[in-house]
Write an enzyme that holds these catalytic residues in place. Structure first.
Site, PDB file in Angstrom:
ATOM      1  N   ASP A 112       0.831  -1.193   0.000  1.00 10.71           N
ATOM      2  CA  ASP A 112       0.000   0.000   0.000  1.00 10.71           C
ATOM      3  C   ASP A 112       0.870   1.250   0.000  1.00 10.71           C
ATOM      4  O   ASP A 112       1.862   1.327   0.724  1.00 10.71           O
ATOM      5  CB  ASP A 112      -0.895  -0.022   1.256  1.00 10.71           C
ATOM      6  CG  ASP A 112      -1.867   1.127   1.298  1.00 10.71           C
ATOM      7  OD1 ASP A 112      -2.743   1.193   0.429  1.00 10.71           O
ATOM      8  OD2 ASP A 112      -1.747   1.968   2.212  1.00 10.71           O
TER       9      ASP A 112
ATOM     10  N   GLU B   3       1.640  -0.660  -5.167  1.00  9.91           N
ATOM     11  CA  GLU B   3       0.599   0.324  -5.443  1.00  9.91           C
ATOM     12  C   GLU B   3       1.318   1.661  -5.458  1.00  9.91           C
ATOM     13  O   GLU B   3       1.523   2.289  -4.429  1.00  9.91           O
ATOM     14  CB  GLU B   3      -0.491   0.312  -4.371  1.00  9.91           C
ATOM     15  CG  GLU B   3      -1.646   1.236  -4.727  1.00  9.91           C
ATOM     16  CD  GLU B   3      -2.107   2.132  -3.586  1.00  9.91           C
ATOM     17  OE1 GLU B   3      -3.205   2.692  -3.683  1.00  9.91           O
ATOM     18  OE2 GLU B   3      -1.361   2.296  -2.608  1.00  9.91           O
TER      19      GLU B   3
END
Length: 557
Positions: free
Chosen positions: A214, A273
């Site tokens: 993330d 990401e």
């Protein structure tokens, strides 16, 4: 809070079931948003047992791996992306034993498992942040500006809206690029790196096949934390390097993680990401000594327009080829408008976009429910919303508006939890729980209700309703994934553009031609071969083929 297993899984000594070494280069990976996938206990919230029970569905769909969104212990201020304990399962989702059982069963089913890791920030309930002295060493704290320190240290804004700084009772300020409940870690402190290496080992020892990282473009901030100089900074994410995102220093972290992953058998992977201003900077995340995949958000953000699609496809393939990596395509996820709505043009356009994506070289990610053709839910009442961007933004839509690709002038605001979300500017609309069966909510989601209300007209979109209907979106996905597995020319490898009329894309893979009509009107082309699969039926008239508007067809050549 750390939980224990009754019988911990040994680290696998051979690759988990899947497509062999380098499996990730052409894998199709299915994102499970855990709280919205399947509920096993009737509390209205999806859980790990629910996922485990539905693994045969994913196997039969034809995917290679499952990516699970965070299920760690969390106050749930941001859907679990505010982690209080990275080694414990939140009771909402089950226990650590449930996680172990899920990983075991997935491997037995022939699926790999990727889990989320959240290294840019923790929850403000994390033990580190709860200890004032530890907090000031391991998070980004700074004195304020002004005569009495009453002003934030700089002009950075949270991607959820408002300042990126909150003042403490002691008078200093801490950084949170997301919600105030998500303080940013200070990666200049080696304790932070050591802790995350230990967290990765914990889950690798449990048998996971990789990590989706993330905010992989975060963690490192520019020295001195310089001002940006203007507002609406979230609009700049993904279009330029900012002092808090896509700093060069993040790559040392990813290189260290790649070294760690390489010490484990089974071809474990790291997935970034990462929002970068261009394909070349994104490719830095997948250099041979860094991560294995990076989501191609520039593709996701491209309008349904032949020339623009070709431009981003070419740029993406060239950039990843320069570092020997595959391109990783994606159309929808839990942070953006579902592409059946975002692209405009309805379900036909979404089906065509999916076949285009699955024909491109490299790997692809699917977001739960896209295989059912689920639209964005745009009429959720305020009282059921949980997206922090809704509350942080003063209950007004983010600049994302209706998202990219709709033909309007609004720009999507990228990032993992950026607000580039629902058609109304928030993200709850793409997170409504899945419809599995039945005629009315909760459509087999679980024995109780569902944490977000499902539309009353979803009964025709359930898995049960679509199974066996050859015209359904679910059966289209099943057929496409089966062909992708069967045909060696699809997946990783080369592609060649072919001449085509305006508004039409045509390219060959070994043995396959893909044609995409991005216009709303039909286009006629010379018959290229035998149709293998079409998003909507094509008409063949002697030596010509009529491509319907908003369609994609795979041809055997």
């Amino acid at each position: 809070m750390t939980q224990e297993l009754t019988s911990p899984s040994p680290a696998p000594q051979a690759p988990a079931p899947g497509r062999g070494p380098g499996w990730w280069r052409d894998a199709v990976i299915y994102q499970v948003y855990v709280r919205s996938f399947a509920d096993s206990d009737g509390d209205g919230i999806g859980d790990l047992r629910g996922v485990r029970e539905r693994l045969p569905y994913l196997r039969d769909l034809g995917v290679d791996a499952v990516w699970l969104t965070p299920f760690y212990a969390s106050p749930q201020a941001d859907g679990g992306y505010d982690v209080a304990d990275y080694r414990a399962v939140d009771p909402l989702f089950g226990t650590l034993q449930d996680a172990d059982d899920l990983i075991r069963t997935a491997h037995e089913t022939g699926l790999r498992v990727i889990v989320d890791i959240v290294p840019n920030h923790t929850s403000d309930q994390h033990p580190w942040f709860q200890d004032p002295e530890l907090a000031r060493r391991r998070y980004v704290f700074r004195p304020g500006k002004g005569p009495h320190g009453e002003l934030p240290p700089n002009d950075w804004e949270s991607v959820f809206g408002g300042p990126a700084w909150t003042r403490t009772d002691r008078g200093d300020w801490y950084l949170h690029l997301f919600a105030p409940e998500q303080p940013d870690l200070d990666w200049d402190n080696p304790d932070v790196a050591d802790e995350f290496a230990a967290i990765l080992r914990f889950w690798l020892d449990l048998g996971v096949d990789g990590f989706r990282i993330d905010v992989a473009h975060g963690m490192v901030k520019a020295p001195g934390l310089p001002d940006i100089g203007h507002g609406e900074q979230a609009k700049l994410i993904g279009s330029q390097v900012l002092p808090f995102f896509d700093q060069d220093g993040v790559h040392a972290i990813h290189r260290s993680w790649r070294q760690l992953l390489n010490t484990y058998g089974g071809d474990r992977i790291g997935v970034a990401e990462a929002w970068a201003p261009n394909a070349e900077r994104l490719a830095l995340y997948v250099r041979p000594d860094e991560l294995h995949q990076a989501f191609n958000f520039q593709f996701l953000n491209t309008r349904w327009h032949a020339a623009e699609l070709r431009r981003v496809i070419d740029a993406s393939l060239a950039a990843t080829a320069s570092v020997g990596a595959p391109t990783t395509w994606v159309l929808s996820n839990h942070d953006v408008v579902r592409h059946s709505t975002r692209l405009g043009g309805g379900l036909d356009r979404a089906r065509a976009a999916t076949l285009l994506m699955l024909a491109l070289p490299g790997s692809a990610y699917l977001y739960q429910g896209e295989e059912l053709g689920l639209p964005e839910v745009t009429d959720l009442p305020d009282e059921v919303r949980q997206d922090p961007a809704f509350f942080r933004g003063g209950r007004t839509p983010h600049p994302a508006g209706s998202g990219p690709g709709t033909g309007d002038d609004d720009e999507a605001v990228p990032d993992g939890r950026s607000g580039s979300s629902g058609q109304d500017g928030f993200r709850d609309g793409c997170r409504v729980p899945l419809p599995w069966s039945g005629e009315q909510p909760p459509y087999g989601f679980g024995p109780g209700g569902s944490w977000l209300p499902q539309p009353a007209d979803w009964r025709t979109l359930t898995v049960q309703a679509q199974t066996g209907d050859t015209s359904s979106t679910l059966e289209l996905y099943r057929a496409a994934l089966a062909l992708r597995r069967r045909l060696p020319g699809l997946g990783d490898g080369r592609m060649t553009w072919q001449p085509s009329p305006d508004g039409v894309l045509a390219f060959t893979r070994p043995g396959v031609l893909c044609t995409v009509n991005t216009l709303t009107q039909d286009r006629e082309i010379p018959l290229p071969g035998s149709p293998l699969l079409a998003s909507v039926p094509v008409t063949v008239n002697g030596g010509t083929a009529v491509l319907p508007g908003d369609s994609c067809t795979w041809w055997a050549i």
